[in-house]
Design an enzyme around this catalytic site. Structure first.
Site, PDB file in Angstrom:
ATOM      1  N   ASP A 195       0.093 -13.081   6.619  1.00 19.04           N
ATOM      2  CA  ASP A 195      -0.260 -14.391   7.178  1.00 19.04           C
ATOM      3  C   ASP A 195       0.564 -15.512   6.539  1.00 19.04           C
ATOM      4  O   ASP A 195       1.097 -16.381   7.225  1.00 19.04           O
ATOM      5  CB  ASP A 195      -1.759 -14.659   7.004  1.00 19.04           C
ATOM      6  CG  ASP A 195      -2.282 -14.246   5.630  1.00 19.04           C
ATOM      7  OD1 ASP A 195      -1.452 -13.988   4.729  1.00 19.04           O
ATOM      8  OD2 ASP A 195      -3.508 -14.172   5.453  1.00 19.04           O
ATOM      9  N   ASP A 197      -8.012   0.105  14.032  1.00 19.75           N
ATOM     10  CA  ASP A 197      -7.264   1.058  13.205  1.00 19.75           C
ATOM     11  C   ASP A 197      -8.189   2.025  12.481  1.00 19.75           C
ATOM     12  O   ASP A 197      -7.784   2.674  11.512  1.00 19.75           O
ATOM     13  CB  ASP A 197      -6.426   0.304  12.165  1.00 19.75           C
ATOM     14  CG  ASP A 197      -5.032  -0.034  12.678  1.00 19.75           C
ATOM     15  OD1 ASP A 197      -4.719   0.323  13.824  1.00 19.75           O
ATOM     16  OD2 ASP A 197      -4.259  -0.656  11.928  1.00 19.75           O
TER      17      ASP A 197
END
Length: 468
Positions: free
Chosen positions: A226, A73
Protein backbone atom coordinates in the site's frame (compact mmCIF):
# COMPACT_ATOMS: atom_id res chain seq x y z
CA UNK A 1 -10.71 17.58 7.15
CA UNK A 2 -7.81 19.72 6.11
CA UNK A 3 -6.26 20.05 2.70
CA UNK A 4 -5.42 23.07 0.58
CA UNK A 5 -6.08 21.00 -2.51
CA UNK A 6 -9.76 20.35 -1.85
CA UNK A 7 -12.11 22.17 -4.18
CA UNK A 8 -15.12 19.93 -3.76
CA UNK A 9 -18.50 21.50 -3.08
CA UNK A 10 -19.39 20.80 0.56
CA UNK A 11 -23.08 20.87 -0.25
CA UNK A 12 -22.49 18.01 -2.65
CA UNK A 13 -21.23 15.87 0.20
CA UNK A 14 -24.01 16.69 2.59
CA UNK A 15 -26.79 15.62 0.25
CA UNK A 16 -27.02 12.09 -1.05
CA UNK A 17 -25.60 11.96 -4.53
CA UNK A 18 -25.46 15.73 -4.80
CA UNK A 19 -21.73 15.68 -5.41
CA UNK A 20 -22.03 13.49 -8.51
CA UNK A 21 -22.46 15.19 -11.88
CA UNK A 22 -25.77 14.46 -13.55
CA UNK A 23 -27.51 13.49 -10.33
CA UNK A 24 -30.56 15.61 -11.16
CA UNK A 25 -30.66 14.64 -14.85
CA UNK A 26 -33.46 12.07 -15.03
CA UNK A 27 -32.89 11.39 -18.74
CA UNK A 28 -29.26 10.46 -18.18
CA UNK A 29 -30.15 8.08 -15.36
CA UNK A 30 -27.60 5.94 -13.56
CA UNK A 31 -25.10 6.20 -16.41
CA UNK A 32 -24.05 9.56 -15.01
CA UNK A 33 -22.70 7.86 -11.91
CA UNK A 34 -19.11 6.60 -12.06
CA UNK A 35 -18.61 2.83 -12.02
CA UNK A 36 -17.07 1.68 -8.74
CA UNK A 37 -15.23 -1.56 -8.00
CA UNK A 38 -15.16 -2.68 -4.35
CA UNK A 39 -12.36 -5.13 -3.56
CA UNK A 40 -12.29 -7.32 -0.45
CA UNK A 41 -9.08 -9.37 -0.18
CA UNK A 42 -9.28 -12.16 2.38
CA UNK A 43 -7.36 -15.18 3.62
CA UNK A 44 -9.03 -17.76 5.88
CA UNK A 45 -11.21 -15.07 7.46
CA UNK A 46 -13.74 -17.37 9.10
CA UNK A 47 -14.61 -14.98 11.92
CA UNK A 48 -15.24 -11.82 9.87
CA UNK A 49 -15.99 -12.69 6.22
CA UNK A 50 -19.76 -12.25 6.66
CA UNK A 51 -19.30 -8.82 8.26
CA UNK A 52 -17.10 -7.45 5.50
CA UNK A 53 -19.09 -8.89 2.60
CA UNK A 54 -22.37 -7.78 4.16
CA UNK A 55 -21.09 -4.24 4.73
CA UNK A 56 -19.78 -3.97 1.15
CA UNK A 57 -23.03 -5.28 -0.30
CA UNK A 58 -24.91 -2.76 1.85
CA UNK A 59 -23.16 0.25 0.32
CA UNK A 60 -25.64 2.80 -0.97
CA UNK A 61 -24.85 3.32 -4.66
CA UNK A 62 -26.79 2.55 -7.85
CA UNK A 63 -26.73 -1.24 -8.07
CA UNK A 64 -25.79 -1.26 -11.76
CA UNK A 65 -22.82 1.07 -11.10
CA UNK A 66 -20.97 -0.97 -8.49
CA UNK A 67 -19.20 -4.33 -8.55
CA UNK A 68 -18.27 -6.16 -5.35
CA UNK A 69 -15.17 -8.28 -5.86
CA UNK A 70 -14.25 -10.84 -3.18
CA UNK A 71 -10.64 -11.94 -3.64
CA UNK A 72 -10.38 -15.16 -1.66
CA UNK A 73 -6.91 -16.59 -1.09
CA UNK A 74 -8.12 -19.00 1.59
CA UNK A 75 -6.29 -22.30 1.87
CA UNK A 76 -8.90 -23.94 4.11
CA UNK A 77 -11.47 -25.62 1.82
CA UNK A 78 -14.22 -25.31 4.45
CA UNK A 79 -13.72 -21.54 4.80
CA UNK A 80 -13.49 -21.20 1.04
CA UNK A 81 -16.87 -22.88 0.65
CA UNK A 82 -18.43 -20.63 3.29
CA UNK A 83 -17.17 -17.48 1.57
CA UNK A 84 -18.40 -18.68 -1.82
CA UNK A 85 -21.83 -19.50 -0.39
CA UNK A 86 -22.01 -16.04 1.18
CA UNK A 87 -21.25 -14.46 -2.20
CA UNK A 88 -23.91 -16.60 -3.87
CA UNK A 89 -26.41 -15.57 -1.20
CA UNK A 90 -25.88 -11.89 -1.95
CA UNK A 91 -25.89 -12.52 -5.70
CA UNK A 92 -29.32 -14.09 -5.35
CA UNK A 93 -30.50 -10.77 -3.88
CA UNK A 94 -29.47 -8.94 -7.03
CA UNK A 95 -26.05 -7.72 -5.86
CA UNK A 96 -23.38 -7.62 -8.56
CA UNK A 97 -20.79 -9.62 -6.64
CA UNK A 98 -17.86 -11.59 -8.05
CA UNK A 99 -16.11 -14.41 -6.19
CA UNK A 100 -12.52 -14.67 -7.45
CA UNK A 101 -9.84 -17.17 -6.50
CA UNK A 102 -6.39 -18.00 -7.87
CA UNK A 103 -4.13 -21.04 -7.97
CA UNK A 104 -1.45 -19.68 -5.63
CA UNK A 105 -0.79 -16.93 -3.09
CA UNK A 106 2.10 -15.33 -4.94
CA UNK A 107 2.53 -11.77 -3.79
CA UNK A 108 0.06 -12.25 -0.92
CA UNK A 109 -2.37 -9.32 -0.68
CA UNK A 110 -0.63 -7.33 -3.43
CA UNK A 111 -0.80 -10.36 -5.71
CA UNK A 112 -4.50 -10.85 -5.03
CA UNK A 113 -5.29 -7.19 -5.73
CA UNK A 114 -3.17 -7.25 -8.88
CA UNK A 115 -4.95 -10.34 -10.20
CA UNK A 116 -8.29 -8.81 -9.31
CA UNK A 117 -7.58 -5.81 -11.52
CA UNK A 118 -6.96 -8.05 -14.55
CA UNK A 119 -10.58 -9.18 -14.97
CA UNK A 120 -12.37 -7.79 -18.01
CA UNK A 121 -15.22 -6.17 -16.09
CA UNK A 122 -12.72 -3.97 -14.19
CA UNK A 123 -12.16 -2.01 -17.41
CA UNK A 124 -15.67 -0.61 -16.96
CA UNK A 125 -14.79 0.89 -13.58
CA UNK A 126 -13.49 4.38 -12.80
CA UNK A 127 -12.62 3.93 -9.13
CA UNK A 128 -11.75 1.09 -6.77
CA UNK A 129 -12.56 1.02 -3.05
CA UNK A 130 -10.53 -1.42 -0.95
CA UNK A 131 -11.57 -2.93 2.37
CA UNK A 132 -9.73 -5.57 4.38
CA UNK A 133 -11.78 -8.47 5.66
CA UNK A 134 -12.51 -6.92 9.07
CA UNK A 135 -13.55 -3.49 7.74
CA UNK A 136 -17.22 -2.50 7.70
CA UNK A 137 -17.96 0.71 5.79
CA UNK A 138 -21.15 2.62 6.48
CA UNK A 139 -23.76 2.62 3.66
CA UNK A 140 -22.95 6.24 2.71
CA UNK A 141 -19.20 5.62 2.33
CA UNK A 142 -19.17 5.96 -1.47
CA UNK A 143 -21.43 9.03 -1.41
CA UNK A 144 -18.95 10.76 0.90
CA UNK A 145 -15.72 9.72 -0.83
CA UNK A 146 -16.34 9.45 -4.59
CA UNK A 147 -17.24 13.16 -5.07
CA UNK A 148 -13.69 14.15 -4.05
CA UNK A 149 -12.39 12.18 -7.03
CA UNK A 150 -15.13 13.24 -9.43
CA UNK A 151 -14.61 16.98 -8.83
CA UNK A 152 -10.81 16.92 -8.51
CA UNK A 153 -9.10 15.16 -11.44
CA UNK A 154 -5.66 15.63 -9.86
CA UNK A 155 -6.59 13.51 -6.81
CA UNK A 156 -5.72 9.81 -6.93
CA UNK A 157 -6.67 8.62 -3.44
CA UNK A 158 -9.29 9.35 -0.81
CA UNK A 159 -8.34 7.82 2.54
CA UNK A 160 -10.86 7.39 5.37
CA UNK A 161 -10.09 7.08 9.06
CA UNK A 162 -10.32 3.83 11.01
CA UNK A 163 -12.85 3.40 13.81
CA UNK A 164 -11.95 0.63 16.25
CA UNK A 165 -14.82 -1.56 17.38
CA UNK A 166 -12.79 -3.45 20.02
CA UNK A 167 -10.57 -0.73 21.48
CA UNK A 168 -11.94 -1.48 24.98
CA UNK A 169 -11.32 -5.22 24.71
CA UNK A 170 -8.09 -5.20 26.72
CA UNK A 171 -5.27 -2.88 27.78
CA UNK A 172 -3.24 -3.72 24.67
CA UNK A 173 -6.01 -2.57 22.34
CA UNK A 174 -6.26 0.69 24.31
CA UNK A 175 -2.53 1.20 23.74
CA UNK A 176 -2.95 0.57 20.03
CA UNK A 177 -5.81 3.05 19.86
CA UNK A 178 -3.56 5.76 21.33
CA UNK A 179 -0.82 5.13 18.77
CA UNK A 180 -3.15 4.91 15.78
CA UNK A 181 -5.20 7.94 16.82
CA UNK A 182 -1.99 9.98 16.71
CA UNK A 183 -1.18 8.51 13.30
CA UNK A 184 -4.54 9.55 11.86
CA UNK A 185 -5.07 12.79 13.76
CA UNK A 186 -1.58 14.19 13.16
CA UNK A 187 0.47 12.29 10.57
CA UNK A 188 -2.25 11.66 7.98
CA UNK A 189 -3.93 15.02 8.52
CA UNK A 190 -0.68 16.97 8.21
CA UNK A 191 0.47 15.02 5.16
CA UNK A 192 -2.84 15.65 3.45
CA UNK A 193 -2.97 19.35 4.33
CA UNK A 194 0.62 20.31 3.50
CA UNK A 195 1.92 18.09 0.73
CA UNK A 196 -1.22 16.21 -0.38
CA UNK A 197 0.81 13.05 0.31
CA UNK A 198 0.64 10.35 2.97
CA UNK A 199 0.99 6.60 3.08
CA UNK A 200 -2.07 4.70 1.95
CA UNK A 201 -3.27 2.58 4.87
CA UNK A 202 -4.04 -0.37 2.60
CA UNK A 203 -7.76 -0.31 3.31
CA UNK A 204 -10.72 2.04 3.78
CA UNK A 205 -9.62 4.07 0.78
CA UNK A 206 -10.75 4.76 -2.80
CA UNK A 207 -8.29 4.92 -5.70
CA UNK A 208 -8.71 6.43 -9.13
CA UNK A 209 -7.99 3.40 -11.31
CA UNK A 210 -6.19 5.43 -13.98
CA UNK A 211 -3.79 6.77 -11.31
CA UNK A 212 -3.27 3.30 -9.91
CA UNK A 213 -2.37 1.97 -13.35
CA UNK A 214 -0.15 4.93 -14.21
CA UNK A 215 1.83 4.33 -11.01
CA UNK A 216 2.53 0.76 -12.12
CA UNK A 217 -0.19 -1.09 -10.22
CA UNK A 218 0.33 -3.35 -7.24
CA UNK A 219 3.85 -4.66 -6.53
CA UNK A 220 4.89 -7.28 -4.00
CA UNK A 221 8.55 -6.33 -3.57
CA UNK A 222 7.97 -5.36 0.07
CA UNK A 223 5.44 -6.18 2.80
CA UNK A 224 3.90 -2.69 2.51
CA UNK A 225 2.39 -2.82 -0.96
CA UNK A 226 0.00 0.00 0.00
CA UNK A 227 2.79 2.42 0.90
CA UNK A 228 4.74 1.37 -2.18
CA UNK A 229 1.81 2.26 -4.44
CA UNK A 230 1.23 5.58 -2.65
CA UNK A 231 4.85 6.69 -3.08
CA UNK A 232 4.93 5.73 -6.76
CA UNK A 233 1.64 7.52 -7.45
CA UNK A 234 2.91 10.62 -5.64
CA UNK A 235 6.08 10.62 -7.76
CA UNK A 236 3.83 10.71 -10.82
CA UNK A 237 2.36 13.98 -9.56
CA UNK A 238 -0.90 12.63 -8.11
CA UNK A 239 -2.35 14.09 -4.92
CA UNK A 240 -4.14 12.46 -1.98
CA UNK A 241 -6.92 13.54 0.37
CA UNK A 242 -7.46 12.31 3.90
CA UNK A 243 -11.05 12.64 5.16
CA UNK A 244 -10.86 12.50 8.95
CA UNK A 245 -14.60 12.58 9.59
CA UNK A 246 -15.25 9.61 7.31
CA UNK A 247 -14.73 6.61 9.58
CA UNK A 248 -14.79 2.88 8.82
CA UNK A 249 -15.23 0.31 11.56
CA UNK A 250 -12.53 -2.31 11.95
CA UNK A 251 -10.90 -4.62 14.47
CA UNK A 252 -7.60 -4.15 16.28
CA UNK A 253 -5.41 -7.24 16.80
CA UNK A 254 -6.10 -8.30 20.37
CA UNK A 255 -3.67 -11.19 20.76
CA UNK A 256 0.00 -10.39 21.34
CA UNK A 257 1.12 -12.82 18.65
CA UNK A 258 -1.07 -11.18 16.00
CA UNK A 259 0.07 -7.71 17.06
CA UNK A 260 3.75 -8.67 16.88
CA UNK A 261 3.32 -10.04 13.35
CA UNK A 262 1.51 -6.87 12.30
CA UNK A 263 4.18 -4.59 13.79
CA UNK A 264 6.94 -6.61 12.16
CA UNK A 265 5.31 -6.07 8.77
CA UNK A 266 4.64 -2.38 9.43
CA UNK A 267 8.24 -1.75 10.55
CA UNK A 268 10.22 -4.01 8.21
CA UNK A 269 8.29 -3.07 5.06
CA UNK A 270 8.77 0.74 5.19
CA UNK A 271 12.50 0.40 5.94
CA UNK A 272 12.91 -2.00 3.02
CA UNK A 273 10.88 0.27 0.73
CA UNK A 274 12.98 3.28 1.75
CA UNK A 275 16.14 1.42 0.81
CA UNK A 276 14.69 0.55 -2.60
CA UNK A 277 13.16 3.93 -3.43
CA UNK A 278 15.30 6.64 -1.78
CA UNK A 279 17.40 7.32 -4.89
CA UNK A 280 14.35 7.16 -7.17
CA UNK A 281 12.55 9.72 -5.01
CA UNK A 282 15.59 12.01 -4.97
CA UNK A 283 15.99 11.92 -8.76
CA UNK A 284 12.30 12.45 -9.51
CA UNK A 285 11.53 15.51 -11.65
CA UNK A 286 7.73 15.69 -11.31
CA UNK A 287 7.49 16.74 -7.66
CA UNK A 288 8.92 19.74 -5.85
CA UNK A 289 12.14 19.67 -3.85
CA UNK A 290 10.21 20.34 -0.64
CA UNK A 291 7.92 17.39 -1.24
CA UNK A 292 10.89 15.11 -1.94
CA UNK A 293 12.55 16.29 1.28
CA UNK A 294 9.32 15.65 3.18
CA UNK A 295 8.96 12.11 1.82
CA UNK A 296 12.61 11.14 2.27
CA UNK A 297 13.35 12.84 5.58
CA UNK A 298 10.09 13.17 7.51
CA UNK A 299 7.90 10.39 6.12
CA UNK A 300 10.55 7.68 5.81
CA UNK A 301 13.77 8.51 7.68
CA UNK A 302 12.37 10.07 10.85
CA UNK A 303 9.02 8.32 11.26
CA UNK A 304 9.77 4.88 9.84
CA UNK A 305 13.39 4.36 10.88
CA UNK A 306 14.83 6.81 13.40
CA UNK A 307 11.75 6.83 15.65
CA UNK A 308 12.04 3.09 16.33
CA UNK A 309 15.82 3.02 16.71
CA UNK A 310 16.07 6.08 18.97
CA UNK A 311 13.20 4.98 21.23
CA UNK A 312 14.76 1.60 21.95
CA UNK A 313 18.45 2.56 21.97
CA UNK A 314 18.01 5.66 24.12
CA UNK A 315 15.49 4.42 26.70
CA UNK A 316 16.49 0.76 26.90
CA UNK A 317 20.26 0.85 26.22
CA UNK A 318 21.91 4.27 26.61
CA UNK A 319 19.96 5.69 29.57
CA UNK A 320 20.17 2.46 31.64
CA UNK A 321 23.91 2.16 30.87
CA UNK A 322 24.67 5.58 32.33
CA UNK A 323 24.04 4.27 35.86
CA UNK A 324 27.20 2.14 35.54
CA UNK A 325 29.36 4.94 34.16
CA UNK A 326 29.50 7.88 36.60
CA UNK A 327 31.45 10.01 34.13
CA UNK A 328 28.52 9.91 31.67
CA UNK A 329 25.47 12.03 32.40
CA UNK A 330 22.40 12.83 30.34
CA UNK A 331 21.02 16.35 30.92
CA UNK A 332 17.52 16.56 32.32
CA UNK A 333 16.21 18.34 29.22
CA UNK A 334 17.26 15.36 27.12
CA UNK A 335 16.19 12.59 29.47
CA UNK A 336 13.00 14.05 30.95
CA UNK A 337 11.68 17.35 29.61
CA UNK A 338 11.76 16.94 25.82
CA UNK A 339 10.71 13.24 25.87
CA UNK A 340 7.82 14.14 28.21
CA UNK A 341 6.60 16.92 25.92
CA UNK A 342 6.83 14.69 22.84
CA UNK A 343 4.97 11.89 24.64
CA UNK A 344 2.17 14.20 25.78
CA UNK A 345 1.77 15.55 22.24
CA UNK A 346 1.60 12.01 20.88
CA UNK A 347 -1.09 11.04 23.38
CA UNK A 348 -3.28 14.10 22.80
CA UNK A 349 -5.15 12.32 20.00
CA UNK A 350 -6.84 10.02 22.55
CA UNK A 351 -7.84 12.18 25.53
CA UNK A 352 -10.03 9.43 27.02
CA UNK A 353 -6.91 7.32 27.63
CA UNK A 354 -4.65 10.03 29.03
CA UNK A 355 -4.71 8.28 32.42
CA UNK A 356 -3.04 5.28 30.78
CA UNK A 357 -0.07 7.35 29.65
CA UNK A 358 2.50 5.53 31.81
CA UNK A 359 1.35 2.11 30.58
CA UNK A 360 1.44 3.36 26.99
CA UNK A 361 5.02 4.64 27.34
CA UNK A 362 6.22 1.36 28.82
CA UNK A 363 4.39 -0.69 26.18
CA UNK A 364 5.71 1.44 23.30
CA UNK A 365 9.26 1.04 24.62
CA UNK A 366 8.79 -2.73 24.72
CA UNK A 367 7.47 -2.77 21.15
CA UNK A 368 10.36 -0.51 20.09
CA UNK A 369 12.64 -3.54 20.50
CA UNK A 370 10.52 -5.58 18.11
CA UNK A 371 10.19 -2.68 15.67
CA UNK A 372 13.93 -1.95 15.76
CA UNK A 373 14.73 -5.56 14.92
CA UNK A 374 12.23 -5.50 12.04
CA UNK A 375 13.57 -2.15 10.78
CA UNK A 376 17.12 -3.47 10.66
CA UNK A 377 15.89 -6.56 8.80
CA UNK A 378 14.26 -4.30 6.24
CA UNK A 379 17.32 -2.11 5.78
CA UNK A 380 19.74 -5.02 5.55
CA UNK A 381 17.30 -7.33 3.72
CA UNK A 382 17.99 -10.27 6.01
CA UNK A 383 15.95 -12.80 7.94
CA UNK A 384 12.18 -12.43 7.73
CA UNK A 385 12.28 -9.35 5.50
CA UNK A 386 9.56 -10.67 3.17
CA UNK A 387 7.45 -12.45 5.79
CA UNK A 388 3.76 -11.64 5.27
CA UNK A 389 1.55 -13.10 8.00
CA UNK A 390 -2.13 -12.15 7.85
CA UNK A 391 -3.23 -10.44 11.06
CA UNK A 392 -5.61 -12.75 12.91
CA UNK A 393 -9.13 -11.40 13.38
CA UNK A 394 -11.39 -12.70 16.13
CA UNK A 395 -14.72 -11.06 15.28
CA UNK A 396 -17.40 -12.12 17.74
CA UNK A 397 -15.06 -14.79 19.10
CA UNK A 398 -13.23 -12.12 21.09
CA UNK A 399 -16.44 -11.31 23.00
CA UNK A 400 -16.79 -14.83 24.33
CA UNK A 401 -15.57 -15.48 27.88
CA UNK A 402 -12.35 -17.44 27.94
CA UNK A 403 -13.00 -20.91 29.32
CA UNK A 404 -10.24 -23.21 30.42
CA UNK A 405 -9.82 -26.18 28.16
CA UNK A 406 -9.82 -29.65 29.66
CA UNK A 407 -6.17 -30.16 28.81
CA UNK A 408 -4.47 -26.83 28.30
CA UNK A 409 -1.39 -27.23 26.17
CA UNK A 410 0.84 -24.21 26.11
CA UNK A 411 4.08 -24.61 24.23
CA UNK A 412 6.95 -22.68 25.76
CA UNK A 413 8.12 -21.46 22.37
CA UNK A 414 4.73 -19.91 21.65
CA UNK A 415 4.71 -17.80 24.81
CA UNK A 416 8.33 -16.95 25.59
CA UNK A 417 10.11 -14.11 23.78
CA UNK A 418 13.81 -14.32 24.63
CA UNK A 419 14.87 -10.87 23.43
CA UNK A 420 12.26 -9.22 25.64
CA UNK A 421 13.27 -11.38 28.61
CA UNK A 422 16.98 -10.61 28.14
CA UNK A 423 16.27 -6.89 27.84
CA UNK A 424 14.11 -7.04 30.95
CA UNK A 425 16.91 -8.77 32.88
CA UNK A 426 19.40 -6.11 31.75
CA UNK A 427 17.10 -3.27 32.82
CA UNK A 428 16.43 -4.95 36.16
CA UNK A 429 20.18 -5.27 36.77
CA UNK A 430 20.69 -1.60 35.91
CA UNK A 431 17.87 -0.67 38.27
CA UNK A 432 19.47 -2.61 41.13
CA UNK A 433 22.85 -1.03 40.37
CA UNK A 434 21.33 2.46 40.37
CA UNK A 435 19.45 1.79 43.59
CA UNK A 436 22.68 0.69 45.24
CA UNK A 437 24.79 3.58 43.98
CA UNK A 438 22.12 6.24 44.40
CA UNK A 439 23.61 8.36 41.63
CA UNK A 440 20.94 8.93 38.98
CA UNK A 441 17.75 7.73 40.66
CA UNK A 442 16.63 6.14 37.42
CA UNK A 443 15.76 2.91 39.24
CA UNK A 444 12.02 3.64 39.41
CA UNK A 445 11.81 3.89 35.62
CA UNK A 446 14.20 0.97 35.14
CA UNK A 447 12.19 -1.33 37.40
CA UNK A 448 8.89 -0.39 35.75
CA UNK A 449 10.36 -0.85 32.27
CA UNK A 450 11.97 -4.17 33.17
CA UNK A 451 8.65 -5.49 34.51
CA UNK A 452 6.99 -4.41 31.24
CA UNK A 453 9.59 -6.38 29.28
CA UNK A 454 9.12 -9.41 31.54
CA UNK A 455 5.34 -9.32 31.09
CA UNK A 456 5.73 -9.17 27.32
CA UNK A 457 8.54 -11.72 27.37
CA UNK A 458 6.32 -14.25 29.13
CA UNK A 459 3.46 -13.48 26.76
CA UNK A 460 1.03 -12.08 29.34
CA UNK A 461 -0.23 -9.35 27.01
CA UNK A 462 -3.47 -9.00 25.12
CA UNK A 463 -6.45 -11.33 24.88
CA UNK A 464 -6.23 -15.06 25.42
CA UNK A 465 -8.52 -17.04 23.14
CA UNK A 466 -9.23 -20.70 23.97
CA UNK A 467 -8.40 -23.18 21.28
CA UNK A 468 -11.46 -24.32 19.36
Amino acid sequence: MASAERTIDRAGLESVGGGVPGHDDIEVGNSAYPMVLVQIPMYNEKEVYQLSIGAACGLSWPSDRVIIQVLDDSTDPAIKSLVELECQRWASKGINIKYEIRDNRKGYKAGALREGMKHSYVKLCDYVAIFDADFQPEPDFLWRSIPFLVHNPEIALVQARWKFVNSDECLMTRMQEMSLDYHFTVEQEVGSATYAFFGFNGTAGVWRISALNEAGGWKDRTTVEDMDLAVRASLKGWKFVYVGDLKVKNELPSTFTAYRYQQHRWSCGPANLFKKMAIEIFKNKKVSLWKKCYVIYSFFFVRKIVAHLVTFVFYCVVLPSTVMFPEVSVPKWGSVYIPSIVTLLNAVGTPRSIHLLIFWILFENVMALHRTKATLMGLLEIGRVNEWVVTEKLGDKAKLPAKATKKPRIRIGERLHLLELCTGAYLFFCGCYDLGSGKNRYYIFLYLQSFAFFIAGFGYVGTFVPNS
